[in-house]
Enzyme design. Structure first.
Site, PDB file in Angstrom:
ATOM      1  N   HIS A   1      44.640 -45.076 -56.429  1.00 12.54           N
ATOM      2  CA  HIS A   1      44.408 -43.813 -56.030  1.00 12.54           C
ATOM      3  C   HIS A   1      45.211 -42.886 -55.323  1.00 12.54           C
ATOM      4  O   HIS A   1      46.390 -42.770 -55.669  1.00 12.54           O
ATOM      5  CB  HIS A   1      44.186 -44.933 -54.595  1.00 12.54           C
ATOM      6  CG  HIS A   1      43.626 -44.553 -53.247  1.00 12.54           C
ATOM      7  ND1 HIS A   1      43.541 -42.820 -53.117  1.00 12.54           N
ATOM      8  CD2 HIS A   1      42.067 -44.546 -53.790  1.00 12.54           C
ATOM      9  CE1 HIS A   1      42.151 -42.722 -52.735  1.00 12.54           C
ATOM     10  NE2 HIS A   1      40.996 -44.584 -52.632  1.00 12.54           N
ATOM     11  N   GLY A   2      44.876 -41.773 -56.143  1.00  7.54           N
ATOM     12  CA  GLY A   2      44.599 -40.216 -55.989  1.00  7.54           C
ATOM     13  C   GLY A   2      45.645 -39.462 -57.170  1.00  7.54           C
ATOM     14  O   GLY A   2      46.590 -38.341 -57.366  1.00  7.54           O
TER      15      GLY A   2
ATOM     16  N   ARG B   1      20.007 -38.454 -59.976  1.00  5.91           N
ATOM     17  CA  ARG B   1      19.213 -37.949 -60.225  1.00  5.91           C
ATOM     18  C   ARG B   1      18.016 -39.773 -60.210  1.00  5.91           C
ATOM     19  O   ARG B   1      16.978 -39.823 -60.846  1.00  5.91           O
ATOM     20  CB  ARG B   1      19.259 -37.683 -62.295  1.00  5.91           C
ATOM     21  CG  ARG B   1      19.101 -35.945 -61.758  1.00  5.91           C
ATOM     22  CD  ARG B   1      17.869 -35.524 -60.987  1.00  5.91           C
ATOM     23  NE  ARG B   1      18.672 -34.249 -61.129  1.00  5.91           N
ATOM     24  CZ  ARG B   1      17.720 -33.112 -61.976  1.00  5.91           C
ATOM     25  NH1 ARG B   1      17.140 -32.888 -63.100  1.00  5.91           N
ATOM     26  NH2 ARG B   1      18.057 -32.063 -62.105  1.00  5.91           N
TER      27      ARG B   1
ATOM     28  N   THR C   1      36.346 -41.986 -49.306  1.00  2.00           N
ATOM     29  CA  THR C   1      36.830 -43.012 -50.479  1.00  2.00           C
ATOM     30  C   THR C   1      37.704 -44.168 -49.651  1.00  2.00           C
ATOM     31  O   THR C   1      37.549 -43.803 -48.952  1.00  2.00           O
ATOM     32  CB  THR C   1      37.643 -42.301 -51.315  1.00  2.00           C
ATOM     33  OG1 THR C   1      38.690 -43.076 -52.252  1.00  2.00           O
ATOM     34  CG2 THR C   1      39.052 -41.717 -51.136  1.00  2.00           C
TER      35      THR C   1
ATOM     36  N   ASP D   1      33.073 -45.297 -61.437  1.00  2.00           N
ATOM     37  CA  ASP D   1      32.296 -45.397 -60.097  1.00  2.00           C
ATOM     38  C   ASP D   1      32.168 -43.951 -59.973  1.00  2.00           C
ATOM     39  O   ASP D   1      30.743 -44.222 -60.152  1.00  2.00           O
ATOM     40  CB  ASP D   1      33.169 -46.048 -59.172  1.00  2.00           C
ATOM     41  CG  ASP D   1      33.168 -46.555 -58.462  1.00  2.00           C
ATOM     42  OD1 ASP D   1      32.775 -48.121 -59.299  1.00  2.00           O
ATOM     43  OD2 ASP D   1      34.143 -46.883 -57.446  1.00  2.00           O
TER      44      ASP D   1
ATOM     45  N   ARG E   1      26.883 -46.946 -52.890  1.00  2.00           N
ATOM     46  CA  ARG E   1      26.800 -45.582 -53.095  1.00  2.00           C
ATOM     47  C   ARG E   1      26.753 -45.585 -54.151  1.00  2.00           C
ATOM     48  O   ARG E   1      25.814 -44.042 -54.720  1.00  2.00           O
ATOM     49  CB  ARG E   1      27.375 -45.427 -52.495  1.00  2.00           C
ATOM     50  CG  ARG E   1      29.062 -45.317 -52.188  1.00  2.00           C
ATOM     51  CD  ARG E   1      29.410 -43.906 -51.741  1.00  2.00           C
ATOM     52  NE  ARG E   1      29.827 -44.986 -50.126  1.00  2.00           N
ATOM     53  CZ  ARG E   1      30.741 -44.829 -49.687  1.00  2.00           C
ATOM     54  NH1 ARG E   1      31.865 -43.534 -49.923  1.00  2.00           N
ATOM     55  NH2 ARG E   1      31.006 -44.763 -48.630  1.00  2.00           N
ATOM     56  N   HIS E   2      27.256 -46.315 -55.455  1.00  2.00           N
ATOM     57  CA  HIS E   2      27.838 -45.347 -56.605  1.00  2.00           C
ATOM     58  C   HIS E   2      27.427 -46.673 -57.651  1.00  2.00           C
ATOM     59  O   HIS E   2      26.473 -46.998 -58.235  1.00  2.00           O
ATOM     60  CB  HIS E   2      29.019 -44.966 -56.818  1.00  2.00           C
ATOM     61  CG  HIS E   2      30.517 -45.308 -56.321  1.00  2.00           C
ATOM     62  ND1 HIS E   2      30.399 -46.643 -56.078  1.00  2.00           N
ATOM     63  CD2 HIS E   2      31.112 -44.960 -55.582  1.00  2.00           C
ATOM     64  CE1 HIS E   2      31.900 -47.164 -55.309  1.00  2.00           C
ATOM     65  NE2 HIS E   2      32.217 -45.494 -55.103  1.00  2.00           N
TER      66      HIS E   2
ATOM     67  N   GLY F   1      40.203 -43.319 -61.343  1.00  2.00           N
ATOM     68  CA  GLY F   1      39.157 -43.380 -61.982  1.00  2.00           C
ATOM     69  C   GLY F   1      38.927 -41.040 -61.303  1.00  2.00           C
ATOM     70  O   GLY F   1      38.962 -40.945 -62.706  1.00  2.00           O
ATOM     71  N   HIS F   2      38.957 -40.895 -60.391  1.00  2.00           N
ATOM     72  CA  HIS F   2      38.396 -40.030 -59.668  1.00  2.00           C
ATOM     73  C   HIS F   2      39.035 -38.968 -60.701  1.00  2.00           C
ATOM     74  O   HIS F   2      38.241 -37.106 -61.397  1.00  2.00           O
ATOM     75  CB  HIS F   2      38.205 -39.181 -58.141  1.00  2.00           C
ATOM     76  CG  HIS F   2      38.046 -38.322 -58.209  1.00  2.00           C
ATOM     77  ND1 HIS F   2      38.699 -37.234 -58.451  1.00  2.00           N
ATOM     78  CD2 HIS F   2      36.735 -37.721 -57.845  1.00  2.00           C
ATOM     79  CE1 HIS F   2      37.776 -35.543 -58.089  1.00  2.00           C
ATOM     80  NE2 HIS F   2      36.335 -36.764 -57.434  1.00  2.00           N
TER      81      HIS F   2
ATOM     82  N   GLU G   1      36.199 -53.969 -57.619  1.00  2.00           N
ATOM     83  CA  GLU G   1      36.960 -54.003 -56.183  1.00  2.00           C
ATOM     84  C   GLU G   1      35.574 -54.544 -55.014  1.00  2.00           C
ATOM     85  O   GLU G   1      34.625 -53.270 -54.987  1.00  2.00           O
ATOM     86  CB  GLU G   1      37.348 -52.226 -55.861  1.00  2.00           C
ATOM     87  CG  GLU G   1      38.273 -51.507 -56.890  1.00  2.00           C
ATOM     88  CD  GLU G   1      38.670 -50.687 -56.843  1.00  2.00           C
ATOM     89  OE1 GLU G   1      38.096 -50.339 -54.925  1.00  2.00           O
ATOM     90  OE2 GLU G   1      39.456 -49.824 -57.352  1.00  2.00           O
TER      91      GLU G   1
ATOM     92  N   ASN H   1      38.538 -45.994 -62.920  1.00  2.00           N
ATOM     93  CA  ASN H   1      37.451 -46.851 -62.571  1.00  2.00           C
ATOM     94  C   ASN H   1      36.158 -46.050 -62.883  1.00  2.00           C
ATOM     95  O   ASN H   1      36.250 -44.406 -63.134  1.00  2.00           O
ATOM     96  CB  ASN H   1      37.865 -46.444 -61.393  1.00  2.00           C
ATOM     97  CG  ASN H   1      36.751 -46.564 -59.842  1.00  2.00           C
ATOM     98  OD1 ASN H   1      35.609 -46.016 -60.007  1.00  2.00           O
ATOM     99  ND2 ASN H   1      38.058 -47.808 -58.599  1.00  2.00           N
TER     100      ASN H   1
HETATM  101  N1  PXP Z   1      42.736 -48.333 -56.502  1.00  2.00           N
HETATM  102  C1  PXP Z   1      41.708 -48.943 -55.305  1.00  2.00           C
HETATM  103  C2  PXP Z   1      41.751 -50.050 -54.851  1.00  2.00           C
HETATM  104  C3  PXP Z   1      40.505 -48.287 -55.449  1.00  2.00           C
HETATM  105  O1  PXP Z   1      39.797 -47.843 -54.022  1.00  2.00           O
HETATM  106  C4  PXP Z   1      40.305 -46.334 -55.870  1.00  2.00           C
HETATM  107  C5  PXP Z   1      39.505 -45.140 -55.431  1.00  2.00           C
HETATM  108  O2  PXP Z   1      37.959 -46.630 -55.426  1.00  2.00           O
HETATM  109  C6  PXP Z   1      41.537 -46.199 -56.989  1.00  2.00           C
HETATM  110  C7  PXP Z   1      42.347 -47.125 -57.495  1.00  2.00           C
HETATM  111  C8  PXP Z   1      41.327 -45.211 -57.624  1.00  2.00           C
HETATM  112  O3  PXP Z   1      41.608 -44.069 -56.635  1.00  2.00           O
HETATM  113  P1  PXP Z   1      41.383 -42.590 -58.077  1.00  2.00           P
HETATM  114  O4  PXP Z   1      39.865 -42.476 -58.164  1.00  2.00           O
HETATM  115  O5  PXP Z   1      41.668 -42.021 -56.337  1.00  2.00           O
HETATM  116  O6  PXP Z   1      41.479 -42.855 -58.991  1.00  2.00           O
END
Ligand code: PXP
Length: 236
Positions: free
Chosen positions: A190-191, A17, A99, A8, A48-49, A212-213, A69, A6
């Site tokens: 996620h996470g 910027r 998020t 984003d 936002r992103h 992602g993050h 998504e 991800n």
């Molecule tokens: N899966 C979904 C459906 C999400 O909404 C997100 C966050 O945008 C992620 C995965 C990835 O999560 P993270 O950025 O915490 O890794």
């Protein structure tokens, strides 16, 4: 297991910027070169992103898969049918959240979700529902025509290293097994972090993780030393 990255937060940084750097397309290509099996972006209502033209550019340029998504709104459905990403992951969306907070509510509105999913599937898009590891949600997801679920790993990630870790992992295991029995394919995300991701290998049904993050956060540190050295060299 496959990895969807991800990106984003590359767009978050770019938007800070108002210019084009860091370039989102370049980021996607680097992820693909490094072995990502797909690129994920969340087109939020407030943009936002990631923005609309990012989504269409990514669709043109990616060699792997674009996973879009999005929330269940008419606007997003129209965009998906126009751009035709390989994958769509349907997520709940609240304007004020930092998020995606929880999984999609499917159980109380199966027909609504089914009606939303049907045209996407007919258009050849592989659709996934981002849901909590909850029996009722999994059973409902199986009635919507979506081919995949993505299990929300947020609770597991938060519980990692605490007494709740096994409980949350078990919830994911049970939900994945049930989904598979009902004919759904299973992703998760996620996470997830470099520290907690290894336990996902204990869930045999998982096909792909969306992360992602934590990847983008690590990329900052892995690249920072070279970035400073390169600038020092230029002004030496
Ligand atoms: N899966 C979904 C459906 C999400 O909404 C997100 C966050 O945008 C992620 C995965 C990835 O999560 P993270 O950025 O915490 O890794």
């Amino acid at each position: 297991m496959l990895l969807g990255v991800n990106i984003d937060h590359i767009a978050t940084l770019r938007n800070a910027r108002g210019g084009l750097e860091p370039n989102l397309i370049q980021a996607a290509l680097i992820c693909e070169k490094a072995g990502a099996d797909g690129i994920t972006v969340h087109l939020r209502e407030d943009r936002r992103h990631t923005r609309d033209n990012d989504v269409s550019e990514l669709k043109k340029i990616l060699k792997t898969r674009l996973n879009l998504e999005m929330a269940l709104t008419d606007e997003m459905q129209k965009i998906a049918l126009d751009v035709l990403p390989e994958n769509v992951c349907l997520v709940p969306e609240k304007r004020q959240e930092v998020t995606t907070e929880g999984g999609l509510e499917v159980a109380s509105r199966v027909e609504f979700v089914k009606d939303f999913v049907t045209p996407l599937v007919r258009a050849g898009i592989v659709v996934s529902l981002f849901i909590d590891a909850d029996k009722a949600q999994v059973e409902a997801a199986a009635k919507t025509g979506a081919q995949f679920i993505e299990l929300h790993t947020g609770k597991y990630s938060e519980a990692f290293g605490t007494a709740e870790e096994e409980i949350e992992l078990n919830n994911l295991k049970e939900a994945a097994a049930l989904a598979s029995k009902l004919g759904l394919k299973v992703n998760a995300g996620h996470g997830l972090t470099y520290e907690n991701v290894h336990r996902m290998k204990e869930i045999p049904e998982l096909i792909e993780l969306n992360i992602g993050h934590n990847i983008i956060a690590r990329a900052v540190f892995d690249g920072l030393e070279k970035a400073v050295k390169d600038m020092r060299d230029l002004i030496a």
